[in-house]
Write an enzyme that holds these catalytic residues in place. Structure first.
Site, PDB file in Angstrom:
ATOM      1  N   LEU A  63       0.829  -1.214   0.000  1.00 32.89           N
ATOM      2  CA  LEU A  63       0.000   0.000   0.000  1.00 32.89           C
ATOM      3  C   LEU A  63       0.857   1.255   0.000  1.00 32.89           C
ATOM      4  N   THR A  64       1.628   1.402  -1.051  1.00 32.72           N
ATOM      5  CA  THR A  64       2.339   2.657  -1.277  1.00 32.72           C
ATOM      6  C   THR A  64       1.285   3.682  -1.713  1.00 32.72           C
TER       7      THR A  64
ATOM      8  N   ALA B  55       5.301  -3.232  -7.990  1.00 31.29           N
ATOM      9  CA  ALA B  55       6.424  -2.462  -8.532  1.00 31.29           C
ATOM     10  C   ALA B  55       6.184  -0.986  -8.275  1.00 31.29           C
TER      11      ALA B  55
ATOM     12  N   THR C 269       7.224  -4.881 -18.689  1.00 31.68           N
ATOM     13  CA  THR C 269       6.849  -3.794 -19.590  1.00 31.68           C
ATOM     14  C   THR C 269       7.623  -3.856 -20.912  1.00 31.68           C
ATOM     15  N   ASP C 270       7.048  -3.262 -21.949  1.00 29.03           N
ATOM     16  CA  ASP C 270       7.771  -3.160 -23.230  1.00 29.03           C
ATOM     17  C   ASP C 270       8.915  -2.149 -23.137  1.00 29.03           C
ATOM     18  N   GLU C 271       8.926  -1.331 -22.077  1.00 36.13           N
ATOM     19  CA  GLU C 271       9.940  -0.262 -21.985  1.00 36.13           C
ATOM     20  C   GLU C 271      11.353  -0.819 -21.812  1.00 36.13           C
TER      21      GLU C 271
ATOM     22  N   TYR D  66      13.200   3.508 -14.232  1.00 34.73           N
ATOM     23  CA  TYR D  66      12.087   2.543 -14.165  1.00 34.73           C
ATOM     24  C   TYR D  66      12.351   1.350 -15.070  1.00 34.73           C
TER      25      TYR D  66
ATOM     26  N   SER E 147      15.172  -0.867 -13.976  1.00 38.63           N
ATOM     27  CA  SER E 147      14.856  -1.737 -12.831  1.00 38.63           C
ATOM     28  C   SER E 147      13.965  -2.907 -13.261  1.00 38.63           C
ATOM     29  N   LYS E 148      13.059  -2.652 -14.207  1.00 41.06           N
ATOM     30  CA  LYS E 148      12.204  -3.749 -14.695  1.00 41.06           C
ATOM     31  C   LYS E 148      13.043  -4.730 -15.530  1.00 41.06           C
TER      32      LYS E 148
ATOM     33  N   ASN F 126      -1.066   0.397 -20.535  1.00 38.81           N
ATOM     34  CA  ASN F 126      -2.451   0.040 -20.207  1.00 38.81           C
ATOM     35  C   ASN F 126      -3.274   1.284 -19.874  1.00 38.81           C
TER      36      ASN F 126
ATOM     37  N   LYS G 281      -0.673   9.034 -14.333  1.00 35.63           N
ATOM     38  CA  LYS G 281      -0.350   8.573 -15.680  1.00 35.63           C
ATOM     39  C   LYS G 281      -1.181   9.368 -16.688  1.00 35.63           C
TER      40      LYS G 281
ATOM     41  N   TYR H 268       3.956  16.625 -22.824  1.00 33.97           N
ATOM     42  CA  TYR H 268       5.411  16.787 -22.748  1.00 33.97           C
ATOM     43  C   TYR H 268       6.012  17.010 -24.139  1.00 33.97           C
TER      44      TYR H 268
ATOM     45  N   HIS I 218      13.152  11.160 -22.643  1.00 38.11           N
ATOM     46  CA  HIS I 218      11.837  10.666 -23.087  1.00 38.11           C
ATOM     47  C   HIS I 218      11.948   9.705 -24.283  1.00 38.11           C
TER      48      HIS I 218
HETATM   49  P1  NAD Z   1       0.641   0.610  -9.786  1.00 38.64           P
HETATM   50  O1  NAD Z   1       1.705   1.605  -9.451  1.00 38.64           O
HETATM   51  O2  NAD Z   1      -0.739   1.089 -10.064  1.00 38.64           O
HETATM   52  O3  NAD Z   1       0.545  -0.477  -8.626  1.00 38.64           O
HETATM   53  C1  NAD Z   1       1.664  -1.028  -8.005  1.00 38.64           C
HETATM   54  C2  NAD Z   1       1.191  -1.752  -6.746  1.00 38.64           C
HETATM   55  O4  NAD Z   1       2.339  -2.364  -6.135  1.00 38.64           O
HETATM   56  C3  NAD Z   1       0.585  -0.811  -5.702  1.00 38.64           C
HETATM   57  O5  NAD Z   1      -0.590  -1.382  -5.179  1.00 38.64           O
HETATM   58  C4  NAD Z   1       1.663  -0.710  -4.629  1.00 38.64           C
HETATM   59  O6  NAD Z   1       1.150  -0.479  -3.331  1.00 38.64           O
HETATM   60  C5  NAD Z   1       2.315  -2.090  -4.741  1.00 38.64           C
HETATM   61  N1  NAD Z   1       3.697  -2.107  -4.246  1.00 38.64           N
HETATM   62  C6  NAD Z   1       4.690  -1.213  -4.535  1.00 38.64           C
HETATM   63  N2  NAD Z   1       5.818  -1.553  -3.880  1.00 38.64           N
HETATM   64  C7  NAD Z   1       5.542  -2.687  -3.189  1.00 38.64           C
HETATM   65  C8  NAD Z   1       6.314  -3.538  -2.342  1.00 38.64           C
HETATM   66  N3  NAD Z   1       7.600  -3.268  -2.072  1.00 38.64           N
HETATM   67  N4  NAD Z   1       5.721  -4.631  -1.800  1.00 38.64           N
HETATM   68  C9  NAD Z   1       4.418  -4.910  -2.052  1.00 38.64           C
HETATM   69  N5  NAD Z   1       3.641  -4.135  -2.828  1.00 38.64           N
HETATM   70  C10 NAD Z   1       4.195  -3.047  -3.405  1.00 38.64           C
HETATM   71  O7  NAD Z   1       1.234  -0.196 -11.029  1.00 38.64           O
HETATM   72  P2  NAD Z   1       0.472  -0.834 -12.273  1.00 38.64           P
HETATM   73  O8  NAD Z   1       0.344   0.194 -13.332  1.00 38.64           O
HETATM   74  O9  NAD Z   1      -0.714  -1.568 -11.807  1.00 38.64           O
HETATM   75  O10 NAD Z   1       1.584  -1.881 -12.770  1.00 38.64           O
HETATM   76  C11 NAD Z   1       1.608  -3.213 -12.260  1.00 38.64           C
HETATM   77  C12 NAD Z   1       2.738  -3.961 -12.922  1.00 38.64           C
HETATM   78  O11 NAD Z   1       2.573  -3.969 -14.338  1.00 38.64           O
HETATM   79  C13 NAD Z   1       4.113  -3.347 -12.667  1.00 38.64           C
HETATM   80  O12 NAD Z   1       5.032  -4.378 -12.472  1.00 38.64           O
HETATM   81  C14 NAD Z   1       4.422  -2.599 -13.962  1.00 38.64           C
HETATM   82  O13 NAD Z   1       5.809  -2.520 -14.190  1.00 38.64           O
HETATM   83  C15 NAD Z   1       3.735  -3.480 -14.983  1.00 38.64           C
HETATM   84  N6  NAD Z   1       3.284  -2.825 -16.209  1.00 38.64           N
HETATM   85  C16 NAD Z   1       2.506  -1.705 -16.140  1.00 38.64           C
HETATM   86  C17 NAD Z   1       2.043  -1.129 -17.307  1.00 38.64           C
HETATM   87  C18 NAD Z   1       1.140   0.095 -17.277  1.00 38.64           C
HETATM   88  O14 NAD Z   1       0.807   0.627 -18.332  1.00 38.64           O
HETATM   89  N7  NAD Z   1       0.693   0.561 -16.118  1.00 38.64           N
HETATM   90  C19 NAD Z   1       2.383  -1.673 -18.553  1.00 38.64           C
HETATM   91  C20 NAD Z   1       3.183  -2.829 -18.579  1.00 38.64           C
HETATM   92  C21 NAD Z   1       3.614  -3.404 -17.403  1.00 38.64           C
HETATM   93  P1  TYD Z   2       2.809   7.623 -18.842  1.00 36.79           P
HETATM   94  O1  TYD Z   2       1.344   7.464 -18.683  1.00 36.79           O
HETATM   95  O2  TYD Z   2       3.589   8.230 -17.730  1.00 36.79           O
HETATM   96  O3  TYD Z   2       3.387   6.190 -19.247  1.00 36.79           O
HETATM   97  P2  TYD Z   2       4.884   5.783 -19.767  1.00 36.79           P
HETATM   98  O4  TYD Z   2       5.826   6.883 -19.493  1.00 36.79           O
HETATM   99  O5  TYD Z   2       5.165   4.554 -18.957  1.00 36.79           O
HETATM  100  O6  TYD Z   2       4.726   5.491 -21.230  1.00 36.79           O
HETATM  101  O7  TYD Z   2       3.069   8.506 -20.131  1.00 36.79           O
HETATM  102  C1  TYD Z   2       2.566   8.131 -21.408  1.00 36.79           C
HETATM  103  C2  TYD Z   2       3.119   9.128 -22.406  1.00 36.79           C
HETATM  104  O8  TYD Z   2       2.537  10.407 -22.148  1.00 36.79           O
HETATM  105  C3  TYD Z   2       4.620   9.326 -22.275  1.00 36.79           C
HETATM  106  O9  TYD Z   2       5.153   9.521 -23.591  1.00 36.79           O
HETATM  107  C4  TYD Z   2       4.769  10.601 -21.475  1.00 36.79           C
HETATM  108  C5  TYD Z   2       3.538  11.391 -21.846  1.00 36.79           C
HETATM  109  N1  TYD Z   2       2.959  12.270 -20.798  1.00 36.79           N
HETATM  110  C6  TYD Z   2       2.635  13.596 -21.099  1.00 36.79           C
HETATM  111  O10 TYD Z   2       2.831  14.072 -22.237  1.00 36.79           O
HETATM  112  N2  TYD Z   2       2.078  14.354 -20.100  1.00 36.79           N
HETATM  113  C7  TYD Z   2       1.872  13.893 -18.838  1.00 36.79           C
HETATM  114  O11 TYD Z   2       1.378  14.651 -17.963  1.00 36.79           O
HETATM  115  C8  TYD Z   2       2.210  12.523 -18.555  1.00 36.79           C
HETATM  116  C9  TYD Z   2       1.991  11.945 -17.173  1.00 36.79           C
HETATM  117  C10 TYD Z   2       2.744  11.742 -19.578  1.00 36.79           C
END
Ligand code: NAD
Ligand code: TYD
Length: 358
Positions: free
Chosen positions: A38-39, A88, A134-136, A159, A162-163, A189, A198, A216, A299
């Site tokens: 629960l960060t 994460a 992630t694809d990143e 980020y 680390s992934k 997503n 995001k 940005y 970026h």
């Molecule tokens: P999020 O930031 O919404 O959620 C992360 C969750 O992990 C939170 O509930 C947080 O409390 C928990 N957490 C953080 N540190 C922790 C720890 N040390 N121990 C236990 N719990 C911890 O992230 P998300 O967007 O739901 O992403 C989930 C996963 O999917 C991540 O691994 C991310 O890298 C991956 N991912 C995300 C996306 C995206 O678009 N969001 C795309 C591809 C992959």
């Molecule tokens: P983000 O949702 O942070 O995902 P990621 O960086 O993991 O792709 O950002 C999606 C894209 O949108 C990224 O190219 C950065 C851009 N962005 C903006 O232009 N303005 C914003 O306020 C944010 C949060 C992201």
């Protein structure tokens, strides 16, 4: 499938959607233990209804994946036979301003979890460790080409570095210790319960409040967008049918420039909550709020995913197109004002305000 799955990070965006998906959409009869620290990004409210509806089969355990002994004890207590690892630090901008937590959770945390699984499962083959990535990790593309599973890793933000590191650890545990592990590398997503730091939820909620919509740099960066439920379906399929040791790319076939995403959100909002009826807009259109701001350091320009492997091997493909996905997302945020209010008054807001004065 009747077993106990340990989901890490299940109180976050994708993890909570995944737990909801498994209980409500798959016929799963077992138990899910949600381990989450629960960060700022974790919100148990995301699953309040699920906790009630599936009482006895849903267990929430507040804890840190870095705490190896506690994780091992949890796995033993609930006889865990599958792990879905979402936990994460997930936001690129935060990783730029403060990478430490990313190294702790994403690298040390994954290591601690792998060690717990290796100790507890002790060579068993009827178990599964799925790592959500992630694809990143593949870096940034030019105008053409797509990331394949064989694309060399080239992470460029703290980020993604680390992934990438955690992906390598998972693969190493499969190779060295025979841990039955799979990895998915997914594109961006969007959908319900997305934390509003995001792009999509940030822009959506700013627009409703008549605030600037920050784009940005030149806004021409490209991301591939996938509706979150499609991602959950892909993960479930990999966990059940994927080859141990395999990596699967997951994407939406939906490349969009950021500026077009922002304009798409404005259009979806205009259809569902017209600007003219929103007093905070003071007669402006949603698109009038678009504001170009300083670019993100380092970026990445373009991401695009070749997900033919998961289609060919497991029959998965995205099912929600971007226009209807955005509409569903906007509708969800409009219908869930209480969730939005709670999240917006939380700690993350202070961080955003401090680091992104606009
Ligand atoms: P999020 O930031 O919404 O959620 C992360 C969750 O992990 C939170 O509930 C947080 O409390 C928990 N957490 C953080 N540190 C922790 C720890 N040390 N121990 C236990 N719990 C911890 O992230 P998300 O967007 O739901 O992403 C989930 C996963 O999917 C991540 O691994 C991310 O890298 C991956 N991912 C995300 C996306 C995206 O678009 N969001 C795309 C591809 C992959
Ligand atoms: P983000 O949702 O942070 O995902 P990621 O960086 O993991 O792709 O950002 C999606 C894209 O949108 C990224 O190219 C950065 C851009 N962005 C903006 O232009 N303005 C914003 O306020 C944010 C949060 C992201």
């Amino acid at each position: 499938m009747k077993k106990t799955i340990l989901v890490t990070g299940g109180a976050g965006f994708i993890g909570s959607n995944f737990i909801r998906y498994v209980f409500e959409r798959t016929g799963f009869k077992g138990k899910i233990v949600n381990l989450d620290k629960l960060t700022y990004a974790g919100n148990p409210e995301n699953l309040a209804d699920i906790a009630k509806k599936f009482r006895g089969r849903y267990v929430f355990a507040k804890g840190d994946i870095c705490a190896h002994n506690a994780v091992l004890a949890l796995m033993k207590k609930y006889c865990v036979s599958a792990v879905a690892h979402f936990a994460a630090e997930s936001h690129v901008d935060r990783s730029i301003f403060g990478p430490k937590d990313f190294i702790e959770t994403n690298i040390h945390g994954t290591f601690s979890l792998l060690e717990a699984a290796r100790n507890f499962w002790a060579g068993r083959k009827d178990v599964r460790f799925h790592h959500v990535s992630t694809d990143e990790v593949y870096g940034s593309l030019g105008a053409s080409g797509k990331f394949r599973e064989t694309t060399p890793y080239n992470p460029r933000s703290p980020y993604s570095a680390s992934k990438a590191s955690s992906d390598h650890l998972v693969r190493a545990y499969g190779h060295t210790y025979g841990l039955p592990a799979t990895i998915s590398n997914c594109s961006n997503n969007y959908g319900p319960y997305h934390f509003p730091e995001k792009l999509i939820p940030l822009v959506l909620l700013n627009a409703l409040e008549g605030k600037p919509l920050p784009v940005y740099g030149d806004g021409l960066q490209v991301r591939d967008w996938l509706y979150v439920e499609d991602h959950c379906a892909a993960i479930w399929r990999i966990m059940n049918k994927g080859r141990p040791g395999a990596t699967y790319n997951v994407g939406g076939s939906c490349e969009k420039k950021n500026i077009d995403v922002v304009k798409g959100i404005c259009a979806a909002l205009e259809a569902l909550a017209p600007a003219a009826a929103n007093p905070t807009l003071g007669g402006r259109e949603y698109t009038d709020l678009i504001t170009f701001v300083k670019d993100r350091p380092g970026h990445d320009r373009r991401y695009a995913i070749d997900f033919s492997r998961i289609t060919k091997e497991l029959g998965w493909r995205p099912s929600v197109d971007f226009r209807s996905g955005l509409r569903k997302t906007v509708s969800w945020y409009l219908a869930n004002g209480a969730w939005v209010k709670n999240v917006k008054t939380g700690a993350y807001r202070k961080w955003l305000d401090k680091n992104y004065k606009r």
